[in-house]
Design a protein around this motif. Structure first.
Motif, short mmCIF file in Angstrom:
data_model
loop_
_atom_site.label_atom_id
_atom_site.label_comp_id
_atom_site.label_asym_id
_atom_site.label_seq_id
_atom_site.Cartn_x
_atom_site.Cartn_y
_atom_site.Cartn_z
N LEU A 303 -6.54 -13.48 9.43
CA LEU A 303 -7.76 -12.70 9.63
C LEU A 303 -7.53 -11.19 9.76
CD1 LEU A 303 -9.65 -14.91 12.27
CD2 LEU A 303 -9.72 -15.07 9.78
N VAL A 304 -6.41 -10.79 10.35
CA VAL A 304 -6.32 -9.39 10.77
C VAL A 304 -5.09 -8.65 10.25
CG1 VAL A 304 -6.20 -7.82 12.76
CG2 VAL A 304 -7.67 -9.85 12.86
N THR A 305 -3.90 -9.09 10.61
CA THR A 305 -2.71 -8.30 10.28
C THR A 305 -1.51 -9.20 10.06
OG1 THR A 305 -1.18 -6.58 11.09
CG2 THR A 305 -2.23 -7.92 12.76
N SER A 306 -0.65 -8.81 9.15
CA SER A 306 0.55 -9.61 8.85
C SER A 306 1.61 -9.48 9.93
CB SER A 306 1.15 -9.16 7.52
OG SER A 306 0.24 -9.36 6.47
N ASN A 307 1.55 -8.39 10.70
CA ASN A 307 2.61 -8.11 11.68
C ASN A 307 2.03 -7.83 13.06
OD1 ASN A 307 5.29 -7.83 10.01
ND2 ASN A 307 3.69 -6.80 8.81
N PRO A 308 1.43 -8.84 13.70
CA PRO A 308 0.89 -8.61 15.05
C PRO A 308 2.00 -8.28 16.03
CG PRO A 308 0.90 -10.97 14.53
CD PRO A 308 1.28 -10.25 13.27
N SER A 309 1.71 -7.41 16.97
CA SER A 309 2.71 -7.07 17.99
C SER A 309 2.93 -8.28 18.90
CB SER A 309 2.23 -5.89 18.82
OG SER A 309 1.17 -6.31 19.68
N PRO A 310 4.07 -8.32 19.61
CA PRO A 310 4.28 -9.39 20.59
C PRO A 310 3.13 -9.47 21.61
CG PRO A 310 6.33 -8.21 20.21
CD PRO A 310 5.26 -7.45 19.48
N GLY A 311 2.60 -8.31 22.01
CA GLY A 311 1.51 -8.31 22.99
C GLY A 311 0.25 -8.98 22.45
N TYR A 312 -0.06 -8.72 21.18
CA TYR A 312 -1.24 -9.32 20.54
C TYR A 312 -1.07 -10.84 20.49
CZ TYR A 312 -4.92 -9.48 16.82
OH TYR A 312 -6.05 -9.71 16.07
N ILE A 313 0.09 -11.32 20.07
CA ILE A 313 0.32 -12.77 20.02
C ILE A 313 0.21 -13.36 21.42
CG2 ILE A 313 2.04 -14.57 19.54
CD1 ILE A 313 3.09 -12.77 17.27
N ARG A 314 0.77 -12.67 22.43
CA ARG A 314 0.73 -13.19 23.80
C ARG A 314 -0.71 -13.30 24.29
NH1 ARG A 314 2.83 -9.25 26.36
NH2 ARG A 314 5.02 -9.78 26.02
N ARG A 315 -1.54 -12.32 23.97
CA ARG A 315 -2.93 -12.35 24.43
C ARG A 315 -3.70 -13.51 23.77
NH1 ARG A 315 -1.74 -6.78 24.13
NH2 ARG A 315 -2.62 -6.48 22.03
N CYS A 419 9.38 -6.10 8.14
CA CYS A 419 7.95 -6.41 8.09
C CYS A 419 7.68 -7.65 7.25
CB CYS A 419 7.17 -5.24 7.49
SG CYS A 419 7.03 -3.83 8.58
N TYR A 420 6.67 -8.42 7.68
CA TYR A 420 6.22 -9.58 6.93
C TYR A 420 5.02 -9.20 6.06
CZ TYR A 420 9.08 -11.88 10.44
OH TYR A 420 10.13 -12.24 11.24
N GLY A 421 4.89 -9.86 4.93
CA GLY A 421 3.75 -9.64 4.04
C GLY A 421 3.46 -10.89 3.25
N PRO A 422 2.89 -11.92 3.91
CA PRO A 422 2.74 -13.22 3.25
C PRO A 422 2.10 -13.15 1.86
CG PRO A 422 2.14 -13.40 5.56
CD PRO A 422 2.39 -11.94 5.29
N GLU A 423 0.99 -12.40 1.76
CA GLU A 423 0.22 -12.41 0.51
C GLU A 423 0.98 -11.82 -0.67
OE1 GLU A 423 -2.50 -12.62 3.98
OE2 GLU A 423 -0.85 -11.30 3.43
N PHE A 424 2.01 -11.02 -0.38
CA PHE A 424 2.81 -10.45 -1.47
C PHE A 424 3.56 -11.55 -2.24
CE2 PHE A 424 2.24 -6.60 1.04
CZ PHE A 424 2.07 -5.63 0.06
N GLN A 425 3.68 -12.74 -1.63
CA GLN A 425 4.46 -13.80 -2.29
C GLN A 425 3.81 -14.27 -3.59
OE1 GLN A 425 5.61 -16.91 0.42
NE2 GLN A 425 7.11 -17.77 -0.99
N ILE A 426 2.47 -14.14 -3.73
CA ILE A 426 1.83 -14.55 -5.00
C ILE A 426 1.49 -13.34 -5.86
CG2 ILE A 426 0.94 -16.77 -4.21
CD1 ILE A 426 -1.82 -15.38 -3.89
N MET A 427 1.95 -12.15 -5.45
CA MET A 427 1.71 -10.97 -6.28
C MET A 427 2.93 -10.77 -7.16
SD MET A 427 0.81 -7.14 -5.03
CE MET A 427 1.07 -5.75 -6.14
N THR A 428 2.84 -11.23 -8.40
CA THR A 428 3.95 -11.12 -9.34
C THR A 428 3.70 -9.95 -10.28
OG1 THR A 428 2.86 -12.52 -10.98
CG2 THR A 428 4.18 -13.64 -9.30
N SER A 429 4.68 -9.65 -11.10
CA SER A 429 4.49 -8.57 -12.08
C SER A 429 3.33 -8.90 -13.02
CB SER A 429 5.77 -8.36 -12.89
OG SER A 429 6.19 -9.57 -13.48
N SER A 430 3.08 -10.20 -13.20
CA SER A 430 1.96 -10.62 -14.05
C SER A 430 0.63 -10.50 -13.31
CB SER A 430 2.19 -12.07 -14.50
OG SER A 430 1.02 -12.56 -15.10
N THR A 431 0.52 -11.11 -12.09
CA THR A 431 -0.78 -11.10 -11.41
C THR A 431 -1.15 -9.72 -10.88
OG1 THR A 431 0.19 -11.77 -9.28
CG2 THR A 431 -0.60 -13.53 -10.72
N ALA A 432 -0.17 -8.84 -10.72
CA ALA A 432 -0.49 -7.47 -10.32
C ALA A 432 -1.41 -6.83 -11.37
CB ALA A 432 0.78 -6.64 -10.16
#
Length: 529
Positions: A303-315, A419-432
């Motif tokens: 929903l929000v961010t690929s790299n939530p801070s530890p504090g955000y996850i804890r909350r 840094c993590y970037g899950p959605e980049f995994q389906i961004m190929t030179s073709s789909t870009a």
């Protein structure tokens, strides 16, 4: 790694700006609309969420089933698009869409049950605001999940025949759906043993025990006898009702689950049944301390961010563990914690903030922001062409691991920065390239597979055409509608220059579409801050 966040949003308690409201809606719904931006401004973020919690689920599979029974051809994806473009349960649909990428089933492997796939999605929507335990129990006995992860018709072991229960669901329910591979602290970091090593959450013995819990589940068609042993493998395939437990195929022995919890052998506990094993196993997972940080991080990423801070996850984990009234697993508390957290509500230009917007969500965003409609009232979006262009559509993941992994790190600058970037995994030179072409074509000629005619879905650009000769206002308007206020000053300058250089013969509609196409190929449209 986490940077301080400089707030660019509205001060707490103030009326949200149109851009703040749009940015919130791009997290909390499948795309902002002008009407909904106004509602968020009037209600404020939390009251808007409370209002959404009170809305009934719009369950499109019911209409789809009725139309199919009447002999009409009615595609699964058309039914879903009608639901997301006309329904009012916007937050519920957004959470359901996110849950399809956590509790994955895919039509890639279950092509023969498209309507039941839609019902699976609707069930996620129906359960989205309830308790997480109910979600886990429901997917554990859903026949689509049973077929997909092969615990449907899982038979009790028979060592003499070298027959052992399938371990697929037993493994994935832990690894992907509930607790993950490693013991976690509440902030999502890995716990370490005395030697500084990560601690696995389970071993193979636990997998085997869970596999034995998930034995004896067959189709739950009420017309089938659950007493005749032969019917277990031969009963009618009914994907619309939960699996039923066929006791004669359930493993009756003792089972050692997580954290040393033992389920007694059925013969040693008078009155105990295989369903008691199921309930205890679901509790064993639900009560594991990993679930809050593990599931919380997955939902934040969707929903929000690929790299939530530890504090955000804890909350968020804290809200999962206790909703303020000593209830564990309250999805409403978790959803509020994700969407109302300071890290969600403040913009930041920190290098690890935000996320690459899923390509399919960008596409849906266009449809919602510009009220895509067909004169015939149909919703014939050609999602399979869309999949070719974007590598993503609803319920079409290549495997149970979703379209992308939560820990995917794009090689280069992001990986080097940790840094993590899950959605980049389906961004190929073709789909870009193909994704951008798809968005540009959609702006130019609309959605779907009905070329022209009353069934062609077109964008309503009337509000934009009215601003065609006022470029500064038009660009600000597109900024709010398409990016939630994320257009940077450089992009705005490029758009203004492009408008000034357009031929005098261009119609107002051509000018609008040209600017919209430039926005769709900008990084500002692809990334949410």
């Amino acid at each position: 790694m986490h940077h301080g966040h400089e707030s660019l949003g509205a001060p707490t308690g103030a009326r949200p700006s149109p851009a703040d409201a749009a940015r919130f809606l791009n997290q909390a719904t499948l795309g902002a609309t002008a009407a909904e931006i106004t509602r968020v401004q009037e209600l404020g973020f939390e009251a808007w969420i409370d209002d959404q919690f009170d809305r009934e689920a719009s369950l499109s599979h019911r209409e789809a089933y009725a139309r199919r029974a009447a002999g009409e051809h009615f595609e699964l994806h058309h039914a879903w698009w009608r639901q997301i473009l006309t329904g009012q349960d916007l937050l519920r649909q957004r959470i359901a869409y996110a849950l399809t990428q956590i509790f994955v089933v895919s039509e890639v492997a279950i092509e023969f049950a498209p309507w039941e796939m839609l019902e699976y999605y609707d069930d996620l929507a129906r359960l989205a605001f309830g308790n997480w335990r109910d979600l886990l129990r429901w997917i554990s006995v859903d026949p689509l999940m049973g077929f997909y992860l092969s615990h449907l018709r899982n038979r009790k072991p028979d060592p003499a025949l070298q027959r052992f229960p399938d371990e697929n669901y037993a493994r994935e329910v832990m690894q992907l759906f509930s607790i993950g591979l490693w013991e976690l602290n509440d902030d999502g970091s890995h716990k370490l043993d005395a030697e500084g090593r990560e601690i696995p959450t389970y071993d193979n013995e636990v997998v085997t025990a869970f596999a034995r819990v998930f034995t004896g589940f067959g189709f739950g068609d009420p017309s089938a006898s659950v007493t005749r042993p032969a019917d277990f493998l031969e009963s009618a395939m009914n994907f619309s009702v939960p699996m039923a437990l066929w006791e004669h195929e359930h493993d009756r022995g003792e089972k050692r689950l997580l954290r040393g919890i033992r389920l007694p052998a059925l013969d040693d506990a008078p009155g105990r049944t295989g369903l008691d094993d199921l309930e205890d196993a679901v509790d064993n997972l639900f009560l594991h301390p990993n679930v809050g940080p593990f599931f919380g991080r997955l939902l934040i990423q969707r929903l929000v961010t690929s790299n939530p801070s530890p504090g955000y996850i804890r909350r968020v984990a804290g809200a999962f563990q206790n909703n303020g009234r000593a209830v564990r697993g309250d999805m409403r508390a978790v959803i509020k914690a994700v969407l109302l957290d300071p890290e969600a509500r403040t913009c930041s230009d920190a290098r690890d903030a935000g996320r690459l917007r899923e390509p399919y969500l960008r596409y849906i965003n266009l449809a919602r922001a510009f009220q895509a409609r067909a004169d015939a009232g149909t919703f014939k979006v050609n999602d399979h062409d869309t999949f070719e262009a974007l590598n993503q559509i609803l319920l079409h993941s290549p495997s149970v691991f979703n379209f992308y992994l939560p820990d995917y790190q794009p090689p280069g600058v992001m990986a080097e920065a940790g840094c993590y970037g899950p959605e980049f995994q389906i961004m190929t030179s073709s789909t870009a390239i193909t994704a951008l072409n798809h968005y540009m074509k959609t702006v130019a000629s609309g959605f779907g597979d009905a070329a022209g005619g009353p069934e062609a879905m077109r964008l309503d650009l009337s509000a934009e055409i009215a601003l065609a000769d006022d470029p500064a206002r038009l660009i600000d308007h597109l900024d709010v509608k398409m990016t939630g206020g994320a257009l940077g000053p450089d992009t705005k300058r490029i758009l203004l220059t492009a408008w000034r250089e357009m031929p005098a013969t261009d119609s107002p509609e051509q000018k609008v579409k040209s600017l919209m196409q430039l926005v769709t190929i900008s990084p500002d449209f692809a990334v949410t801050p």
